[in-house]
Design an enzyme around this catalytic site. Structure first.
Site, PDB file in Angstrom:
ATOM      1  N   GLU A  86       0.023 -53.834  26.312  1.00 27.35           N
ATOM      2  CA  GLU A  86      -0.502 -53.123  25.145  1.00 27.35           C
ATOM      3  C   GLU A  86      -2.021 -53.224  25.097  1.00 27.35           C
ATOM      4  O   GLU A  86      -2.583 -54.319  25.223  1.00 27.35           O
ATOM      5  CB  GLU A  86       0.063 -53.735  23.855  1.00 27.35           C
ATOM      6  CG  GLU A  86       1.581 -53.777  23.807  1.00 27.35           C
ATOM      7  CD  GLU A  86       2.110 -54.622  22.653  1.00 27.35           C
ATOM      8  OE1 GLU A  86       3.219 -54.341  22.192  1.00 27.35           O
ATOM      9  OE2 GLU A  86       1.401 -55.560  22.217  1.00 27.35           O
ATOM     10  N   CYS A  87      -2.679 -52.110  24.922  1.00 30.86           N
ATOM     11  CA  CYS A  87      -4.125 -52.027  24.707  1.00 30.86           C
ATOM     12  C   CYS A  87      -4.883 -52.830  25.770  1.00 30.86           C
ATOM     13  O   CYS A  87      -4.976 -52.410  26.911  1.00 30.86           O
ATOM     14  CB  CYS A  87      -4.474 -52.485  23.297  1.00 30.86           C
ATOM     15  SG  CYS A  87      -6.091 -51.870  22.732  1.00 30.86           S
TER      16      CYS A  87
END
Length: 453
Positions: A332-333
């Site tokens: 994520e990210c």
């Protein structure tokens, strides 16, 4: 909307609860909430912190001040029942639940969904209203009356005024409150050395701040705020016992956690454990990739440690081999950034893991911010159903990369982002909340269990 009796089990527990809401962002909610948590903890009270909304930075400060995990309460991401489950996970064993709001009290997405006011009404918990004294005197009374009258169904415990410049201003504000129907429970002086430092993604993480900061903040709040009345004004909220975790592990999942990878929803980790995962925390900055059956790379600040990460060639090789062997990887990210080939910071390029071919570039401008619903379009290990989450980034990719999914915002409008969803990889800029589709955690663990160490 209230917590109904049929929404909790016959063995429901209770905890006194209050909500800290503000007139707007920048009013000092987080500073005050941390101070209240630290001050009450210093008195031996088992406080339980919560944060309204999708933020992953403020909860680190609340957790540090309370010395226990902080849980997000977000009806948009998890729905009403999911929000109740989140509260149950965080409230166990506590004497007092303190819920810090998001933005202004009534700010949310369409119809006020996910606002602090909605959470206060969901739990029928009273609101401690935070107001910023900068540049205002008796006119504060009009602001208070506006909030009291905007939604009469919101119950208020009292108010605390922050950023008070002088005893003279405090007297003016005391006069202002005498004209309103709300009691002021404290005036917090302007803080010179106790403001939480900020950078491009918001506040610094709690791990970067000395513990003495929170202790000093707790003492300051205890001296200037009526903690006894605040605690007495909290309302008991019933909640069901959280799910029981399995006694034996089904699979091992390694979780990257250090200064570079530090954005995780606490509930995501809980859901994985409840699904039977044994979590192995490791530092990509300092340690080799652990032997595990699945991997989870959360968000954070890889751009601040790009030079150090670029030296982790052995980890890059091991991660590619784990992917080749079919082990599931959730990124994520910042974790998604790490999976790419290159990270460009201030025109200097740093090598990353190379699992994906992208070239990531940090910019000085905000590139994306808001709720996201990810709609998988290809088979993958995590979820066939939509997953909800949040996107907040200053980086971008030089070439388009959005494979295997579509994304829409909170209003259902299609948005462009970056990421790859396929078989054993679920990677994007979006921080997904597994509580939006709890079976996703079970799917993750099941896929991991099918892989050999």
């Amino acid at each position: 909307m209230t917590v109904k009796e049929d929404q909790v089990s016959l063995k429901a527990m209770e905890i006194p609860t209050l909500v800290i809401g503000a007139t707007q962002s920048g009013s000092g909610k987080t500073t005050l909430a941390c101070g209240i948590l630290a001050a009450l903890r210093q008195r031996g009270i088992a406080v339980r912190p919560f944060k309204v909304g999708p933020d992953y930075i403020d909860p680190s400060h609340l957790a540090r001040a309370a010395e226990c995990p902080c849980y997000n309460l977000d009806p948009w991401m998890t729905g009403t029942l999911g929000t109740l489950r989140s509260f149950a996970r965080g409230a166990c064993g506590g004497d007092l639940a303190v819920i810090e709001g998001v933005m202004g009290l009534f700010d949310g997405v369409a119809g006020g969904l996910g606002s602090t006011a909605q959470i206060a009404k969901l739990f029928r918990a009273p609101v401690l209203l935070v107001l910023n004294a900068q540049g205002v005197g008796q006119s504060l009374a009009a602001q208070v009356e506006g909030f009291l009258n905007f939604d009469p169904t919101v119950r208020y415990l009292g108010a605390v005024v922050t950023n008070v410049a002088s005893p003279r201003q405090e007297r003016m504000l005391e006069e202002a409150f005498s004209w309103t129907g709300l009691k002021c429970l404290g005036f917090l002086p302007r803080l010179k050395d106790l403001g939480l430092p900020k950078r491009h993604l918001g506040l610094f993480m709690a791990g970067e701040i000395r513990r003495s900061f929170y202790e000093k903040l707790g003492r300051l709040v205890a001296e200037n705020v009526n903690l006894d009345e605040i605690r007495a004004g909290a309302r008991k909220v019933a909640f069901p016992p959280p799910p029981v975790r399995p006694k034996s592990s089904k699979a091992s999942i390694a979780v990257a956690r250090d200064e570079a990878f530090c954005f995780y929803y606490q509930e995501n980790l809980d859901l994985l454990k409840e699904a039977g995962a044994s979590l192995i925390f490791f530092s990509p900055l300092k340690e080799d990739l652990p032997e595990a059956q699945g991997y989870y790379f959360g968000g954070g600040y890889p751009e601040l440690f790009a030079a150090q990460l670029a030296k982790r060639k052995g980890l890059f090789k091991a991660l590619k081999e784990a992917y080749r062997r079919g082990k599931p990887i959730l990124a994520e990210c910042g974790g998604f950034m790490f999976l790419n080939q290159q990270l460009i910071v201030e025109e200097k390029a740093f090598r990353l893991s190379g699992l994906l071919p992208g070239k990531v570039e940090m910019t000085s401008r905000l590139k994306a911010l808001g709720y996201r619903k990810l709609l998988p379009r290809v088979p993958n290990f995590l979820s066939p159903a939509p997953l909800r989450g949040h996107e907040f980034r200053y980086s971008t990719l030089k070439e388009p990369m959005q494979y295997g999914f579509e994304a829409v915002d909170a209003w259902g409008k299609e948005v462009s982002t970056f990421g790859v969803v396929r078989e054993n990889l679920f990677a994007s800029y979006v921080h997904v909340h597994l509580g939006s589709f709890p079976k996703a955690a079970e799917n993750f663990v099941a896929q991991a269990a099918a892989c050999q160490l």
